[in-house]
Design a protein around this motif. Structure first.
Motif, PDB file in Angstrom:
ATOM      1  N   VAL A  31       0.867  -1.176   0.000  1.00  0.00           N
ATOM      2  CA  VAL A  31       0.000   0.000   0.000  1.00  0.00           C
ATOM      3  C   VAL A  31       0.906   1.228   0.000  1.00  0.00           C
ATOM      4  CG1 VAL A  31      -1.785   1.286   1.214  1.00  0.00           C
ATOM      5  CG2 VAL A  31      -1.808  -1.224   1.256  1.00  0.00           C
ATOM      6  N   VAL A  32       0.872   1.985  -1.080  1.00  0.00           N
ATOM      7  CA  VAL A  32       1.762   3.134  -1.246  1.00  0.00           C
ATOM      8  C   VAL A  32       0.922   4.411  -1.324  1.00  0.00           C
ATOM      9  CG1 VAL A  32       3.495   4.235  -2.721  1.00  0.00           C
ATOM     10  CG2 VAL A  32       3.489   1.744  -2.436  1.00  0.00           C
ATOM     11  N   PHE A  33       1.347   5.454  -0.601  1.00  0.00           N
ATOM     12  CA  PHE A  33       0.661   6.746  -0.690  1.00  0.00           C
ATOM     13  C   PHE A  33       1.619   7.799  -1.232  1.00  0.00           C
ATOM     14  CE2 PHE A  33       2.485   6.644   3.599  1.00  0.00           C
ATOM     15  CZ  PHE A  33       3.066   7.899   3.714  1.00  0.00           C
ATOM     16  N   ALA A  34       1.042   8.800  -1.885  1.00  0.00           N
ATOM     17  CA  ALA A  34       1.833   9.893  -2.449  1.00  0.00           C
ATOM     18  C   ALA A  34       1.124  11.209  -2.172  1.00  0.00           C
ATOM     19  CB  ALA A  34       2.022   9.706  -3.953  1.00  0.00           C
ATOM     20  N   VAL A  35       1.899  12.209  -1.758  1.00  0.00           N
ATOM     21  CA  VAL A  35       1.314  13.503  -1.398  1.00  0.00           C
ATOM     22  C   VAL A  35       2.244  14.623  -1.851  1.00  0.00           C
ATOM     23  CG1 VAL A  35       2.379  13.493   0.899  1.00  0.00           C
ATOM     24  CG2 VAL A  35       0.268  14.803   0.515  1.00  0.00           C
ATOM     25  N   ASP A  36       1.644  15.746  -2.263  1.00  0.00           N
ATOM     26  CA  ASP A  36       2.423  16.900  -2.681  1.00  0.00           C
ATOM     27  C   ASP A  36       3.175  17.488  -1.486  1.00  0.00           C
ATOM     28  OD1 ASP A  36       2.435  20.103  -2.869  1.00  0.00           O
ATOM     29  OD2 ASP A  36       2.683  19.270  -4.874  1.00  0.00           O
TER      30      ASP A  36
ATOM     31  N   LEU B 297       5.119  20.709  -0.450  1.00  0.00           N
ATOM     32  CA  LEU B 297       5.491  22.118  -0.628  1.00  0.00           C
ATOM     33  C   LEU B 297       5.452  22.576  -2.082  1.00  0.00           C
ATOM     34  CD1 LEU B 297       8.492  22.364   1.886  1.00  0.00           C
ATOM     35  CD2 LEU B 297       6.091  22.942   2.287  1.00  0.00           C
ATOM     36  N   GLY B 298       4.769  21.826  -2.926  1.00  0.00           N
ATOM     37  CA  GLY B 298       4.588  22.230  -4.316  1.00  0.00           C
ATOM     38  C   GLY B 298       5.763  21.945  -5.222  1.00  0.00           C
ATOM     39  N   TYR B 299       6.840  21.337  -4.702  1.00  0.00           N
ATOM     40  CA  TYR B 299       7.995  21.097  -5.569  1.00  0.00           C
ATOM     41  C   TYR B 299       8.411  19.629  -5.646  1.00  0.00           C
ATOM     42  CZ  TYR B 299      11.137  20.769  -1.504  1.00  0.00           C
ATOM     43  OH  TYR B 299      11.750  20.384  -0.343  1.00  0.00           O
ATOM     44  N   SER B 300       7.749  18.753  -4.884  1.00  0.00           N
ATOM     45  CA  SER B 300       8.082  17.336  -4.981  1.00  0.00           C
ATOM     46  C   SER B 300       6.873  16.498  -4.573  1.00  0.00           C
ATOM     47  CB  SER B 300       9.288  16.979  -4.102  1.00  0.00           C
ATOM     48  OG  SER B 300       8.949  17.101  -2.725  1.00  0.00           O
ATOM     49  N   ILE B 301       6.890  15.238  -4.980  1.00  0.00           N
ATOM     50  CA  ILE B 301       5.879  14.275  -4.575  1.00  0.00           C
ATOM     51  C   ILE B 301       6.539  13.314  -3.598  1.00  0.00           C
ATOM     52  CG2 ILE B 301       4.252  12.505  -5.304  1.00  0.00           C
ATOM     53  CD1 ILE B 301       3.568  15.311  -6.281  1.00  0.00           C
ATOM     54  N   TYR B 302       5.999  13.251  -2.386  1.00  0.00           N
ATOM     55  CA  TYR B 302       6.590  12.404  -1.346  1.00  0.00           C
ATOM     56  C   TYR B 302       5.769  11.136  -1.195  1.00  0.00           C
ATOM     57  CZ  TYR B 302       9.355  11.284   2.754  1.00  0.00           C
ATOM     58  OH  TYR B 302      10.224  10.677   3.619  1.00  0.00           O
ATOM     59  N   ARG B 303       6.473  10.006  -1.116  1.00  0.00           N
ATOM     60  CA  ARG B 303       5.796   8.710  -1.024  1.00  0.00           C
ATOM     61  C   ARG B 303       6.168   7.962   0.242  1.00  0.00           C
ATOM     62  NH1 ARG B 303       6.651   9.678  -6.418  1.00  0.00           N
ATOM     63  NH2 ARG B 303       4.834   9.331  -7.772  1.00  0.00           N
ATOM     64  N   GLY B 304       5.239   7.162   0.697  1.00  0.00           N
ATOM     65  CA  GLY B 304       5.466   6.281   1.822  1.00  0.00           C
ATOM     66  C   GLY B 304       4.619   5.038   1.647  1.00  0.00           C
ATOM     67  N   SER B 305       4.638   4.160   2.635  1.00  0.00           N
ATOM     68  CA  SER B 305       3.911   2.903   2.469  1.00  0.00           C
ATOM     69  C   SER B 305       3.392   2.379   3.800  1.00  0.00           C
ATOM     70  CB  SER B 305       4.823   1.850   1.829  1.00  0.00           C
ATOM     71  OG  SER B 305       5.910   1.542   2.707  1.00  0.00           O
ATOM     72  N   PHE B 306       2.474   1.409   3.684  1.00  0.00           N
ATOM     73  CA  PHE B 306       1.977   0.649   4.820  1.00  0.00           C
ATOM     74  C   PHE B 306       2.187  -0.831   4.527  1.00  0.00           C
ATOM     75  CE2 PHE B 306      -0.431   4.584   4.918  1.00  0.00           C
ATOM     76  CZ  PHE B 306      -0.440   4.927   6.260  1.00  0.00           C
ATOM     77  N   SER B 307       2.339  -1.638   5.572  1.00  0.00           N
ATOM     78  CA  SER B 307       2.560  -3.072   5.390  1.00  0.00           C
ATOM     79  C   SER B 307       1.726  -3.863   6.392  1.00  0.00           C
ATOM     80  CB  SER B 307       4.048  -3.396   5.542  1.00  0.00           C
ATOM     81  OG  SER B 307       4.512  -2.970   6.821  1.00  0.00           O
ATOM     82  N   ASP B 308       1.953  -5.183   6.418  1.00  0.00           N
ATOM     83  CA  ASP B 308       1.251  -6.087   7.335  1.00  0.00           C
ATOM     84  C   ASP B 308      -0.264  -6.045   7.129  1.00  0.00           C
ATOM     85  OD1 ASP B 308       3.700  -6.797   8.511  1.00  0.00           O
ATOM     86  OD2 ASP B 308       3.598  -5.082   9.850  1.00  0.00           O
ATOM     87  N   VAL B 309      -0.673  -5.887   5.872  1.00  0.00           N
ATOM     88  CA  VAL B 309      -2.097  -5.773   5.536  1.00  0.00           C
ATOM     89  C   VAL B 309      -2.760  -7.144   5.624  1.00  0.00           C
ATOM     90  CG1 VAL B 309      -3.720  -4.898   3.805  1.00  0.00           C
ATOM     91  CG2 VAL B 309      -1.400  -3.957   3.923  1.00  0.00           C
ATOM     92  N   THR B 310      -3.985  -7.170   6.139  1.00  0.00           N
ATOM     93  CA  THR B 310      -4.767  -8.407   6.197  1.00  0.00           C
ATOM     94  C   THR B 310      -6.128  -8.164   5.543  1.00  0.00           C
ATOM     95  OG1 THR B 310      -5.618  -7.850   8.393  1.00  0.00           O
ATOM     96  CG2 THR B 310      -3.641  -9.231   8.299  1.00  0.00           C
TER      97      THR B 310
END
Length: 201
Positions: A46-51, A53-66
């Motif tokens: 599960v990956v999320f992406a968010v703007d 400060l208007g100059y980059s796209i930052y991504r992160g993730s979640f794990s251990d999904v059931t």
């Protein structure tokens, strides 16, 4: 487990499978087994992406999904999906940010330890595509969210000996709708989600 330890194990597993033993994956719904599938947490992302400060796209993730999938390939509209994600599994490339996201100003993992999605409607958009609408719960708030889902493939898994099926889902939420308003609008309100879901029957 370190990468150096994982690679020999993966190689050994691959060599243990006789050549030609893996059936070719299919995207034909008529060849996919109906029934109850359990989500495979080791191969689900599960990956999320968010703007940022208007100059980059930052991504992160979640794990251990059931979760579970009740799949009816002959009548996809009758299929149902339930997924649970531990909020504390959030991960980014910054340990400091990861800890902040778990805190009360953001996702508040202590008070709201899980987020979830429970489908309420499946609408087919093609032989291998569907819009799956459901109740998404985050930060103690539940709202309807739609995911655009594509069938990646299905196959009798030569390693696990189970019938496996995989989907990619994409959607977008406004985090402020769920009470997560920290640094809006400097940090984007809209959050893009991409889910690689793997299931075993």
């Amino acid at each position: 487990m370190k990468l150096a330890s994982i690679l020999p194990l993966c190689t050994a597993l691959c060599l243990a499978v006789p050549a030609g033993a893996q059936t070719a994956p299919t995207r034909d719904p008529a060849k996919i087994q109906a029934g109850t599938y359990a989500l495979d947490p080791d191969h689900t992302q599960v990956v999320f992406a968010v703007d940022h400060l208007g100059y980059s796209i930052y991504r992160g993730s979640f794990s251990d999904v059931t979760g579970t999938l009740e799949l009816d390939p002959k009548n996809p509209a009758a299929s149902t999906l339930k997924v649970s994600i531990p909020v504390s599994s959030v991960a980014t490339t910054s340990p400091k940010l990861t800890d902040e996201l778990k805190g009360a100003e953001w996702l508040d993992a202590a008070k709201h330890p899980t987020m979830s999605f429970v489908s309420t409607k499946v609408t087919m958009d093609g032989p291998d595509k569907a819009t799956v609408t459901g109740d998404f719960t985050l930060h103690g708030v539940t709202k309807p969210v739609s995911l655009q889902v594509t069938l990646v493939g299905a196959v009798p898994n030569a390693i696990t000996k189970k019938f496996s099926v995989g989907f990619e889902a994409k959607g977008r939420i406004k985090r402020s709708d769920f009470g997560v308003k920290t640094y809006v609008p400097m940090i984007g309100d809209e959050v893009d989600l991409t889910i690689a879901g793997a299931f075993d029957r």
